[in-house]
Write a protein that holds these residues in place. Sequence first.
Motif, PDB file in Angstrom:
ATOM      1  N   GLU A 101       1.529   2.053  -3.512  1.00 31.16           N
ATOM      2  CA  GLU A 101       0.363   2.662  -4.154  1.00 31.16           C
ATOM      3  C   GLU A 101       0.229   4.130  -3.760  1.00 31.16           C
ATOM      4  O   GLU A 101      -0.024   5.003  -4.608  1.00 31.16           O
ATOM      5  N   ASP A 102       0.412   4.433  -2.465  1.00 28.78           N
ATOM      6  CA  ASP A 102       0.269   5.810  -1.995  1.00 28.78           C
ATOM      7  C   ASP A 102       1.373   6.703  -2.549  1.00 28.78           C
ATOM      8  O   ASP A 102       1.120   7.865  -2.922  1.00 28.78           O
ATOM      9  N   ARG A 149       0.810  -1.210   0.000  1.00 33.36           N
ATOM     10  CA  ARG A 149       0.000   0.000   0.000  1.00 33.36           C
ATOM     11  C   ARG A 149       0.848   1.267   0.000  1.00 33.36           C
ATOM     12  O   ARG A 149       0.450   2.291  -0.565  1.00 33.36           O
ATOM     13  N   SER A 158       0.554   7.141  -6.228  1.00 39.56           N
ATOM     14  CA  SER A 158      -0.855   7.481  -6.503  1.00 39.56           C
ATOM     15  C   SER A 158      -1.464   6.521  -7.541  1.00 39.56           C
ATOM     16  O   SER A 158      -2.063   6.950  -8.529  1.00 39.56           O
ATOM     17  N   VAL A 159      -1.277   5.220  -7.307  1.00 36.99           N
ATOM     18  CA  VAL A 159      -1.833   4.196  -8.190  1.00 36.99           C
ATOM     19  C   VAL A 159      -2.510   3.128  -7.336  1.00 36.99           C
ATOM     20  O   VAL A 159      -2.396   3.135  -6.109  1.00 36.99           O
ATOM     21  N   ARG A 160      -3.227   2.229  -7.999  1.00 40.92           N
ATOM     22  CA  ARG A 160      -3.794   1.068  -7.334  1.00 40.92           C
ATOM     23  C   ARG A 160      -3.211  -0.198  -7.976  1.00 40.92           C
ATOM     24  O   ARG A 160      -3.005  -0.248  -9.179  1.00 40.92           O
ATOM     25  N   LYS A 208       6.731  12.831  -9.703  1.00 36.82           N
ATOM     26  CA  LYS A 208       5.723  13.774 -10.203  1.00 36.82           C
ATOM     27  C   LYS A 208       5.642  15.018  -9.327  1.00 36.82           C
ATOM     28  O   LYS A 208       5.386  16.121  -9.794  1.00 36.82           O
ATOM     29  N   ALA A 223       2.886   7.081 -13.596  1.00 37.66           N
ATOM     30  CA  ALA A 223       3.099   7.296 -12.172  1.00 37.66           C
ATOM     31  C   ALA A 223       4.353   8.103 -11.909  1.00 37.66           C
ATOM     32  O   ALA A 223       4.492   8.755 -10.878  1.00 37.66           O
TER      33      ALA A 223
END
Length: 456
Positions: A361-362, A358, A365-367, A413, A381
């Motif tokens: 992902e954080d 997780r 900023s993706v899943r 980013k 990403a």
Amino acid sequence: MRFFSGLKPGLCWLVLLGGFGLSQWSESAHLAKHADAVEAVKPIELDEHERQWIRDNPRVTVASVQYPLYLFQDEHGQWSGLNNDVLKHISAMTGLQFVHQESFSTDHMLERLQSGVADISTTLAMNEERRAFLDFSHGFGGAGWVFVVHAGEAAIQSLETLAKRVLVLSGRHALEEGIRRDYPSIEIRSVKTYGEARALVESGEAYGTIENEIGAQLFPCGLLKVGGLVEGKWEADHLAVRKGMPELLSILNKALGAFSVAELRSMRLKWLAGVSPLPAPSIGARMIEWGCWAMGVLGLFGLLSIVWNRRLAAQVKQRREAEKDLGDQLAFQHALIDAMPDPVFVRDLQGRLLMCNRSYEDALSVRQEQVLGRMLFEFDALPQATALMLHDEFMLQMHTRKTRFCKRHLLFKGGLRQIYQWTVPFYSADGKLRGLLGGWTDITQRRKENGCRCPH
């Protein structure tokens, strides 16, 4: 399982009947196991004179003529047959080495024995002429003599019916001398081989011939047929030894005397079973035999079904337990990785994402379900230049198989960040490279959280 429980009584009967139907096969297998067990044969006891003779004469020359099933050369040129098995057995008992020397007719074989070129023969029948220059061992079996005539003629049942007819025999046939003496009215014609004798009978130049009953059944009938047995004439199986070799004769007799009934029977069954014609069984006997075989097959099938069902149930249970254990392990691993505060990822040999936590992902900023199975530069990403650079580094690292731990500045980013990056190749249980395990610690973020204003 209820289905098989209901069938248990019936299956028990099928198994019992199957055992009855297969009893003959079991007995044959028990006998046949002795045929090739030469290495288990125990040496026989010989006196010192006989042992010395073997040391002085380790090789015995065998005058051998092609006589199918008894003695013949197979497709590889190796001698085989019943008599060859007997010699192998004697060799294992005594240490003698038997060397075959091919002859091309009975006459040729006798000449070699008379001249001393060969020592023994395994296919010669005993008669007065041969006893003059040959000694014969104890018998180890035998067969009768049968008449062979043209298919269009009446079957011969006795020598009396051949009066004033042409009887063709192979040269120096074992019965020739006695027939000439006792039946002078029979016109005897002599040829070299049994094959030539059969050919003359087929062409009609001779009325009949006489052969060993086993050998006569081996050839297709065609224009010939087998008649009755020659009354009072029996061809016993002996080993013929040229005169002047009493030690060898004594050794062979001791070896033959040491043969067990089961050994001799299994050897004869191996080569001669089914050759002699048997009387046709009655319809009732055939039905009983077929019924036994059918019950045997059904019983065996039922038994195999029960065993297979139990084995399959055990395998299914083991697989379910293994799947549950594996599921528990995977759940624990996912929970452990997700609990880690830093981003962690796993990529395969092509750089495709296999797993992430997780924090990963954080940070990007993706899943996981959106990026699973994709390379770093295939989703938005990171800046494209950063994604391509990292992908190339991953591929190079898997090529070199080196671990990597380093501090570096990397453009995300959200801007330039200082991170502590680590990537480690991982392997399967058999040592094969499977991919890359990696992650990073965001040093810039940690400093902000700790209120540190020191320069990067």
